[in-house]
Design an enzyme around this catalytic site. Structure first.
Site, mmCIF file in Angstrom:
data_model
loop_
_atom_site.group_PDB
_atom_site.id
_atom_site.type_symbol
_atom_site.label_atom_id
_atom_site.label_comp_id
_atom_site.label_asym_id
_atom_site.label_seq_id
_atom_site.Cartn_x
_atom_site.Cartn_y
_atom_site.Cartn_z
ATOM 1 N N ALA A 1 0.176 3.163 49.552
ATOM 2 C CA ALA A 1 -0.610 2.090 50.267
ATOM 3 C C ALA A 1 -1.660 2.322 51.267
ATOM 4 O O ALA A 1 -2.258 1.611 51.905
ATOM 5 C CB ALA A 1 0.608 1.047 50.660
ATOM 6 N N LEU B 1 -0.928 4.092 53.995
ATOM 7 C CA LEU B 1 -0.319 4.202 55.366
ATOM 8 C C LEU B 1 0.560 5.722 55.735
ATOM 9 O O LEU B 1 1.019 5.723 56.615
ATOM 10 C CB LEU B 1 0.769 3.290 55.732
ATOM 11 C CG LEU B 1 0.180 1.795 55.508
ATOM 12 C CD1 LEU B 1 1.200 0.620 55.768
ATOM 13 C CD2 LEU B 1 -1.047 1.585 56.397
ATOM 14 N N SER C 1 3.246 9.820 52.443
ATOM 15 C CA SER C 1 3.767 11.031 51.902
ATOM 16 C C SER C 1 3.598 12.310 53.049
ATOM 17 O O SER C 1 4.758 12.943 53.072
ATOM 18 C CB SER C 1 2.857 11.423 50.701
ATOM 19 O OG SER C 1 1.425 11.684 51.193
ATOM 20 N N ALA C 2 2.618 12.129 53.825
ATOM 21 C CA ALA C 2 2.543 13.083 55.091
ATOM 22 C C ALA C 2 3.870 12.705 56.038
ATOM 23 O O ALA C 2 4.323 13.922 56.508
ATOM 24 C CB ALA C 2 1.346 12.910 55.776
ATOM 25 N N ASP D 1 -3.601 12.875 58.082
ATOM 26 C CA ASP D 1 -2.319 12.138 57.611
ATOM 27 C C ASP D 1 -1.115 13.354 58.285
ATOM 28 O O ASP D 1 -0.307 12.573 59.098
ATOM 29 C CB ASP D 1 -2.069 12.045 56.290
ATOM 30 C CG ASP D 1 -2.693 10.765 55.951
ATOM 31 O OD1 ASP D 1 -3.734 10.507 56.437
ATOM 32 O OD2 ASP D 1 -2.335 10.475 54.818
HETATM 33 O O1 PMV Z 1 -4.217 6.807 51.359
HETATM 34 P P1 PMV Z 1 -3.906 7.774 52.531
HETATM 35 O O2 PMV Z 1 -2.761 7.540 53.324
HETATM 36 O O3 PMV Z 1 -3.420 8.874 51.708
HETATM 37 O O4 PMV Z 1 -5.024 8.214 53.269
HETATM 38 C C1 PMV Z 1 -6.219 9.003 52.633
HETATM 39 C C2 PMV Z 1 -7.064 9.223 53.832
HETATM 40 C C3 PMV Z 1 -8.485 9.975 52.983
HETATM 41 O O5 PMV Z 1 -9.263 10.046 53.930
HETATM 42 C C4 PMV Z 1 -9.058 9.103 51.580
HETATM 43 C C5 PMV Z 1 -8.028 11.451 52.354
HETATM 44 C C6 PMV Z 1 -7.539 12.453 53.275
HETATM 45 O O6 PMV Z 1 -7.191 13.358 52.996
HETATM 46 O O7 PMV Z 1 -8.206 12.143 54.601
#
Ligand code: PMV
Length: 324
Positions: free
Chosen positions: A107, A109, A112-113, A155
């Site tokens: 979503a 936020l 996963s990280a 992240d």
């Molecule tokens: O959607 P999320 O929480 O995985 O965030 C991705 C953020 C991006 O800038 C689109 C990708 C990245 O690796 O920074």
């Protein structure tokens, strides 16, 4: 050997400005939020040792630590990190690992990280490797590569250190976000999306028309730098305007979604100063900035009436940690 069952957690995040362009080396601003992923590592329960359980996603599967063909990508990433530690201490008995999260999944936020960072910390504790935060961040980034192919690293960095960061090309500047002077709401469009696919979608657009996409990134770059100034000057109204501008460019990059636009409208009707998607977009979550708490609460209630999962969020300075 450390005590038998231990829990470690790491925070999710919102990207205030700069998603997608951050993948191409431009800066972004993110803050850690008060929702966390948790890894429980245990040397109890003999028959479960050597297995990984992620009950929120795979309630009936206990994955053996040995990597097999056709594993889900997230599990493959977790197993790679587990292997990194088990290989370094082959004589030590394997632990049992269970992962849960109160961060909405897929979503935007950073769930996963946060999972990978909490897992890395848990393993470093179990294997007594005294891994520093910088090393945890580095190992977790490798796990993120398995899941998202070309992550920017923002992240895992925010999940490791917590707080607010200005992130530029792997380097971080800690920023103090004046959270007492505004309120941030989150609403989840409930449209599941995949970071890897959205990053690829932007990549394809970039390969097709570098000049146009590059100019959009440069516009975001200007917004991020102005936002940094607005945060320092506590100019919340301007910060809101900048969020709206950032959203317009994200729409041009093709990562908007009708449900995102609907939530932005709901937030505007509740007097938001600004609103935008957060994370990869294509669905996922929208954030709104509010001056008054009652407006923020109104926005949350209206979002819920429209069947979106919604909450008022607080930033946290607490990065990855051992839970009490
Ligand atoms: O959607 P999320 O929480 O995985 O965030 C991705 C953020 C991006 O800038 C689109 C990708 C990245 O690796 O920074």
């Amino acid at each position: 050997m450390n005590s038998k069952i231990n829990s470690f957690s790491a925070p999710g995040k919102i990207i205030l400005f700069g998603e997608h362009s951050v993948v191409y080396g431009y800066p972004a601003i993110a803050i850690a939020i008060d929702k966390r992923a948790r890894t429980i590592i245990s040397s109890e329960n003999e028959d479960k040792r050597g297995f990984l359980h992620v009950p929120d996603l795979y309630p009936n599967n206990f994955f053996p630590f040995i990597k097999k063909e056709n594993m889900p990508r997230d599990i493959a990433a977790h197993l790679k990190i587990i292997k990194y530690f088990t290989d370094s201490s082959p004589s030590k008995k394997l632990p049992y690992i269970s992962i849960t999260s109160d961060i909405p999944i897929s979503a935007g936020l950073g769930s996963s990280a946060a999972v990978i960072v909490s897992l890395t910390k848990a393993l470093s504790y179990y294997y007594d490797t005294y891994t520093s935060l910088d090393e945890i961040n580095h190992i977790a980034f490798k796990g993120e590569i398995i899941q998202h192919k070309t992550p920017s690293g923002i992240d895992n960095t925010i999940a490791t250190y917590g707080g607010g960061i200005y992130y530029h090309n792997g380097k971080i500047v800690n920023i103090s976000v004046p959270s007492s002077s505004f309120y941030i709401t989150v609403a989840n469009s409930m449209v599941k999306r995949n970071t890897k696919d959205l990053v690829l979608k932007v990549r394809q657009k970039y390969e097709k028309d570098k000049e146009t996409v590059q100019s959009l990134f440069i516009q975001i770059d200007t917004i991020v730098k102005e936002a940094l100034k607005a945060i320092k000057e506590k100019d919340i109204a301007h910060l809101g305007e900048l969020m709206n501008q950032n959203q317009k460019i994200l729409d041009k990059l093709g990562v908007g979604h009708p449900e995102i636009s609907k939530i932005i409208k709901i937030f505007k009707q509740s007097n938001s100063l600004g609103a935008k998607l957060t994370g990869a977009g294509g669905g996922g979550c929208v954030i709104g900035l509010f001056h008054k708490k009652e407006d923020a609460i109104k926005a949350v209630n209206r979002s819920r009436e429209n069947n979106y999962q919604s909450f008022l969020t607080l930033s946290t300075n607490i990065g990855v940690k051992k839970d009490e």
